[in-house]
Design an enzyme around this catalytic site. Structure first.
Site, PDB file in Angstrom:
ATOM      1  CB  CYS A  28      -1.058  -0.046   1.228  1.00  0.00           C
ATOM      2  SG  CYS A  28      -2.399   1.066   1.086  1.00  0.00           S
ATOM      3  CG  HIS A  87      -3.183  -3.406   3.131  1.00  0.00           C
ATOM      4  ND1 HIS A  87      -2.316  -2.929   3.843  1.00  0.00           N
ATOM      5  CD2 HIS A  87      -3.879  -2.314   2.900  1.00  0.00           C
ATOM      6  CE1 HIS A  87      -2.275  -1.721   4.105  1.00  0.00           C
ATOM      7  NE2 HIS A  87      -3.333  -1.263   3.279  1.00  0.00           N
ATOM      8  CD  GLU A 124      -0.906  -6.122   4.771  1.00  0.00           C
ATOM      9  OE1 GLU A 124      -0.416  -6.471   3.526  1.00  0.00           O
ATOM     10  OE2 GLU A 124      -1.159  -5.142   5.230  1.00  0.00           O
TER      11      GLU A 124
HETATM   12  N1  GLN Z   1      -1.804   6.877   3.224  1.00  0.00           N
HETATM   13  C1  GLN Z   1      -1.871   6.094   1.904  1.00  0.00           C
HETATM   14  C2  GLN Z   1      -3.246   6.375   1.279  1.00  0.00           C
HETATM   15  O1  GLN Z   1      -4.289   6.591   2.006  1.00  0.00           O
HETATM   16  C3  GLN Z   1      -1.729   4.547   1.965  1.00  0.00           C
HETATM   17  C4  GLN Z   1      -2.623   3.820   3.159  1.00  0.00           C
HETATM   18  C5  GLN Z   1      -2.148   2.522   3.440  1.00  0.00           C
HETATM   19  O2  GLN Z   1      -1.029   2.271   3.379  1.00  0.00           O
HETATM   20  N2  GLN Z   1      -2.849   1.469   3.972  1.00  0.00           N
HETATM   21  O3  GLN Z   1      -3.651   6.036   0.036  1.00  0.00           O
END
Ligand code: GLN
Length: 553
Positions: free
Chosen positions: A393, A524, A526
């Site tokens: 992400c 994600h 994970e």
């Molecule tokens: N801060 C980033 C966003 O809002 C990534 C978010 C995250 O890593 N879950 O897009």
């Protein structure tokens, strides 16, 4: 006519203190019943006012786990999914805020038909309604309900009241377990049962008699203490289950079974165990494998949350940690994780060379500007020195920024999240998100939950997944800015996964000829890794890390 299925409910409460593994105990109870061939589901109750965990700081509360339907919830939900190998939804998670929100919504909607709406019984009724919905949805034989917090706390009283009511309505269908803690004070040197006795009495004062006590302690319980707890807490000695500290949380179901927990629960709840042998060969072989691997692979998680010793890092990144473990075992390695703070790389350029010692570098999800320049330096180092890199992400967004700055030549490229005035906002806010932020509407409003993505032929992602369409869980507001895609791809970074309409970039990677593994995902992965089915991207990363490790030997 087919008889209606008998639903059984097992409540898991916590005595004495928190943080002794109530979530893992609840998951383990579920998994031994599942191993007997029953359909099992699990619910977590968190006593906060927060409607979900999405607005909570992970350093205070631990990881925010994201469900398929986008619910942002407690990390225990991740334990349930991993131990039970099931997919849960928002009906499996409730908080005080969520329960009240629904009761108030219904009251405003005249659904109480002019009645006085009372904290008791209307709040417990709503809690029971939710438990029953989750049970029906899963068509569960057994529903495990974990009540967060510790017995005696004011804020979980209404949930205990709901549990009591359900028991009085269906005495043969509800069982109570209490996960307690038995300290061994260093000056005394022996295990003390008194706090557990008090906790059980406090539970009694809420109208609940526990059936089972899971006795957490640093060492196994002896018979003398089992008998003592049984006598003073009003249960049979065999209902005191010894739960000593273990090397791996995956040993816990097996330990519970050593004390015959599934048989005891089924006899309490009048469930026939005939023709229901324990089937746990796959689980056992997973544990065996995890214990036989010796050769360590060193993975650095580079991030910002690492400067204070006040919180448990393994709680903040629990799903990442577990996903790495499963894939390490799969490639025959033991995971050695290093939490590396990115701040020193910002202050002292020479220190970046310290990364050379790792077999792989991972940048996890995150928010805000803290530590970001240091993470960017780490990504650059990993790319230039061909150390396997995996970005989750934010870790993917930062990899795109690093590439834009240092390869494409877009000096000052950034994400609008950190630098809204950047000349090259290669990561930008999604259009529908702009409006929500203008309204200060932050709770549960990100791009959340499962979305499909299409994978490009001939890429690492496609090879790893062995399919061309995937579904993965998301939690973000920002995206790769479409204006820069052509420029970035022309410079060699491949967007190997995109949304089905091709608009959103889901995976970025460097071709294998250029780098052994340099890949980031906007989602994600994970959250989908399971002990018995490791995640393909994590496994691919681990293979590359393991190759680097073997070469260095
Ligand atoms: N801060 C980033 C966003 O809002 C990534 C978010 C995250 O890593 N879950 O897009």
């Amino acid at each position: 006519m087919k008889s209606k299925k008998q639903r059984k409910y097992i409540f898991v409460t916590g005595g004495v203190m928190s943080g002794v593994g109530k979530g893992v105990a609840a998951s383990s109870i579920g998994s031994i019943l599942k191993a007997r061939g029953f359909i099992v589901t699990a619910l977590k109750i968190d006593p906060y006012i927060n409607v979900d965990a999405g607005t909570m700081n992970p350093t205070e509360h631990g990881e925010v786990f994201v469900l398929e339907d986008g619910d942002e919830c407690d990390q225990d939900m991740g334990n349930y999914e991993r131990f039970l190998n099931v997919t849960l939804s928002r009906v499996n998670y409730m908080t005080t805020g969520r329960v009240y929100q629904e009761v108030i919504r219904r009251e405003r909607n005249l659904e109480y038909k002019g009645k006085n709406v009372e904290v008791v019984p209307d709040i417990p009724f709503e809690v029971i309604r939710r438990i029953e919905i989750a049970t029906e949805k899963a068509n569960a034989d057994f529903t495990i309900i974990e009540i967060g917090g510790t017995i005696g706390e004011y804020q979980n009283m209404l949930f205990l009241e709901a549990a009591r009511m359900l028991k009085s309505k269906r005495p043969d269908d509800v069982a109570f377990t209490m996960v307690s803690y038995l300290p061994i004070p260093s000056k005394i040197g022996e295990m003390k049962t008194k706090p557990t006795q008090y906790a059980s009495r406090t539970l009694n004062s809420a109208g609940i008699q526990t059936d089972i006590i899971i006795a957490r302690a640093s060492v196994p319980l002896d018979q003398k203490r089992k008998d003592k707890i049984a006598m003073f807490c009003n249960i049979r000695p065999e209902c005191v289950i010894s739960a000593p500290d273990v090397e791996s949380i995956y040993d816990i179901p097996i330990n519970f079974e050593r004390d015959h927990l599934s048989t005891i629960l089924c006899s309490l709840l009048k469930v026939d165990l005939k023709n229901r042998p324990m089937r746990c060969a796959a689980w056992r072989s997973f544990i065996k494998r995890s214990k036989s691997v010796k050769d360590e692979v060193n993975i650095a998680v580079v991030g910002k949350y690492f400067n204070s010793g006040e919180f448990v890092l393994s709680d903040v990144y629990i799903s990442v940690l577990e996903a790495l473990k499963y894939s390490a075992y799969k490639v025959g390695k033991k995971l050695k994780l290093h939490y590396v703070s990115s701040h020193p790389f910002e202050k002292d350029a020479k220190r970046i060379g310290e990364l050379e010692q790792y077999d792989g570098i991972l940048a996890p999800g995150g928010f805000g500007s803290t530590g970001v320049e240091g993470i960017l330096k780490a990504i650059q180092y990993a790319r230039e020195h061909k150390i396997p890199y995996f970005g989750l992400c934010y870790g993917m967004q930062l990899a795109v920024i690093e590439y834009a700055r240092n390869v494409v030549g877009l000096k000052g490229a950034h994400t609008a999240e950190v630098d809204p005035k950047s000349p090259y906002k290669v990561i930008d806010i999604m259009i529908d998100q702009k409006k929500l932020m203008a309204e200060n509407n932050y709770g549960g409003t990100m791009r959340l939950g499962a979305y499909p993505a299409r994978l490009k032929k001939g890429t690492i992602a496609r090879e790893a997944y062995k399919t061309d369409t995937i579904i993965e869980r998301h939690r973000h507001r920002y995206e790769v800015n479409p204006e820069y895609i052509y420029q970035i791809e022309s410079a060699g970074l491949v967007f190997s996964g995109t949304s089905p309409d091709g608009q959103l970039m889901e995976i970025a990677e460097l071709p294998r000829e250029i780098h052994p593994f340099f890949l980031g995902s906007q989602f994600h992965p994970e959250f989908l890794a399971r002990p018995l089915s490791p995640h393909p991207l994590f496994t691919e990363f681990m293979k590359a890390a393991s190759d680097r490790h073997n070469k260095a030997k």
